[in-house]
Design a protein around this motif. Structure first.
Motif, PDB file in Angstrom:
ATOM      1  N   SER A 136      -0.607 -10.804   1.405  1.00  0.00           N
ATOM      2  CA  SER A 136      -1.174  -9.635   0.743  1.00  0.00           C
ATOM      3  C   SER A 136      -2.363 -10.032  -0.127  1.00  0.00           C
ATOM      4  O   SER A 136      -2.367 -11.089  -0.757  1.00  0.00           O
ATOM      5  N   SER A 137      -3.355  -9.165  -0.183  1.00  0.00           N
ATOM      6  CA  SER A 137      -4.566  -9.467  -0.949  1.00  0.00           C
ATOM      7  C   SER A 137      -4.353  -9.315  -2.451  1.00  0.00           C
ATOM      8  O   SER A 137      -5.015  -9.970  -3.238  1.00  0.00           O
ATOM      9  N   SER A 138      -3.452  -8.432  -2.842  1.00  0.00           N
ATOM     10  CA  SER A 138      -3.193  -8.245  -4.274  1.00  0.00           C
ATOM     11  C   SER A 138      -1.822  -7.606  -4.467  1.00  0.00           C
ATOM     12  O   SER A 138      -1.248  -7.032  -3.545  1.00  0.00           O
ATOM     13  N   MET A 139      -1.333  -7.690  -5.689  1.00  0.00           N
ATOM     14  CA  MET A 139      -0.051  -7.067  -6.015  1.00  0.00           C
ATOM     15  C   MET A 139      -0.148  -5.543  -5.887  1.00  0.00           C
ATOM     16  O   MET A 139       0.802  -4.890  -5.475  1.00  0.00           O
TER      17      MET A 139
ATOM     18  N   HIS B 297      -2.072  -3.844  -3.744  1.00  0.00           N
ATOM     19  CA  HIS B 297      -2.010  -3.508  -2.315  1.00  0.00           C
ATOM     20  C   HIS B 297      -0.577  -3.587  -1.805  1.00  0.00           C
ATOM     21  O   HIS B 297      -0.110  -2.730  -1.065  1.00  0.00           O
ATOM     22  N   TYR B 298       0.110  -4.639  -2.208  1.00  0.00           N
ATOM     23  CA  TYR B 298       1.494  -4.840  -1.805  1.00  0.00           C
ATOM     24  C   TYR B 298       2.373  -3.677  -2.276  1.00  0.00           C
ATOM     25  O   TYR B 298       3.139  -3.111  -1.502  1.00  0.00           O
ATOM     26  N   GLY B 299       2.248  -3.306  -3.545  1.00  0.00           N
ATOM     27  CA  GLY B 299       3.046  -2.212  -4.105  1.00  0.00           C
ATOM     28  C   GLY B 299       2.734  -0.874  -3.457  1.00  0.00           C
ATOM     29  O   GLY B 299       3.638  -0.078  -3.179  1.00  0.00           O
ATOM     30  N   THR B 300       1.467  -0.615  -3.203  1.00  0.00           N
ATOM     31  CA  THR B 300       1.070   0.636  -2.556  1.00  0.00           C
ATOM     32  C   THR B 300       1.656   0.727  -1.155  1.00  0.00           C
ATOM     33  O   THR B 300       2.168   1.778  -0.758  1.00  0.00           O
ATOM     34  N   ALA B 301       1.572  -0.363  -0.413  1.00  0.00           N
ATOM     35  CA  ALA B 301       2.121  -0.370   0.947  1.00  0.00           C
ATOM     36  C   ALA B 301       3.626  -0.128   0.929  1.00  0.00           C
ATOM     37  O   ALA B 301       4.148   0.629   1.754  1.00  0.00           O
ATOM     38  N   LEU B 302       4.326  -0.738  -0.024  1.00  0.00           N
ATOM     39  CA  LEU B 302       5.779  -0.535  -0.119  1.00  0.00           C
ATOM     40  C   LEU B 302       6.110   0.924  -0.418  1.00  0.00           C
ATOM     41  O   LEU B 302       7.041   1.480   0.180  1.00  0.00           O
ATOM     42  N   LEU B 303       5.381   1.546  -1.329  1.00  0.00           N
ATOM     43  CA  LEU B 303       5.641   2.953  -1.658  1.00  0.00           C
ATOM     44  C   LEU B 303       5.369   3.875  -0.472  1.00  0.00           C
ATOM     45  O   LEU B 303       6.161   4.779  -0.180  1.00  0.00           O
ATOM     46  N   ILE B 304       4.262   3.651   0.218  1.00  0.00           N
ATOM     47  CA  ILE B 304       3.940   4.482   1.385  1.00  0.00           C
ATOM     48  C   ILE B 304       4.986   4.296   2.476  1.00  0.00           C
ATOM     49  O   ILE B 304       5.479   5.273   3.062  1.00  0.00           O
TER      50      ILE B 304
END
Length: 164
Positions: free
Chosen positions: A46-49, A51-58
């Motif tokens: 992952s490029s950033s925390m 991005h990672y968090g957004t992807a998990l929520l979506i």
């Protein structure tokens, strides 16, 4: 540590597939283990925390929406109990673990591909094996598919598993 996570992921997914095909149930602790290993592999790419968090929520929202639609269809159209007769708890947990293991675009692409793979594999098995049970080992077929996907990525056949 990355090599251990890769080997562990393949082993866990293989055991899930084997159990689901053989017994139509899986050991519950394998799914969180897959989620942890898949999350670690995703996080390292992952490029950033953020991005990672957004992807998990979506992804969590997508899984919730899919499960709500399935639940509604099973409950009101088929008039069956969702977790008893139509969909297994292991399948639900496997979808959730799958969702935390990949970014959103990859998750959507590989979810559709895994479901198509499941449809084809179970269609072939019903033709070949006359005594095939009516239930579909969805967690097992998704796990088997993911073993192939991860292996293809690690061997360089699949350019990027984590497209952003």
């Amino acid at each position: 540590m990355l090599v251990v996570a890769k080997i562990g992921t393949v082993l866990v997914l293989t055991v899930i597939a084997w159990q689901d095909f053989k017994e139509r149930q899986i050991w519950w602790f394998l799914v969180p283990l897959f989620a942890i290993l898949g999350t670690y592999l995703f996080y390292t790419h992952s490029s950033s925390m953020q991005h990672y968090g957004t992807a998990l929520l979506i992804n969590a929202g997508l899984v919730l929406l899919i499960l709500l639609v399935l639940y509604s269809y099973v409950r009101w159209v088929l008039r069956k109990n969702f977790l008893q007769e139509a969909f297994g708890l292991g399948d639900v947990l496997c979808l959730i673990a799958f969702a935390v293991s990949l970014p959103t675009l990859s998750f959507l692409y590989f979810l559709v591909s895994a479901l198509f793979f499941s449809f084809l594999l179970n269609g072939i098995l019903k033709l070949v094996l006359r005594n095939q049970p009516k239930s579909v080992p969805l967690a097992g077929t998704i796990s088997l598919f993911l073993v192939f996907v991860y292996a293809a990525h690690w061997m360089g056949w699949l350019e990027s598993l984590y497209f952003l």
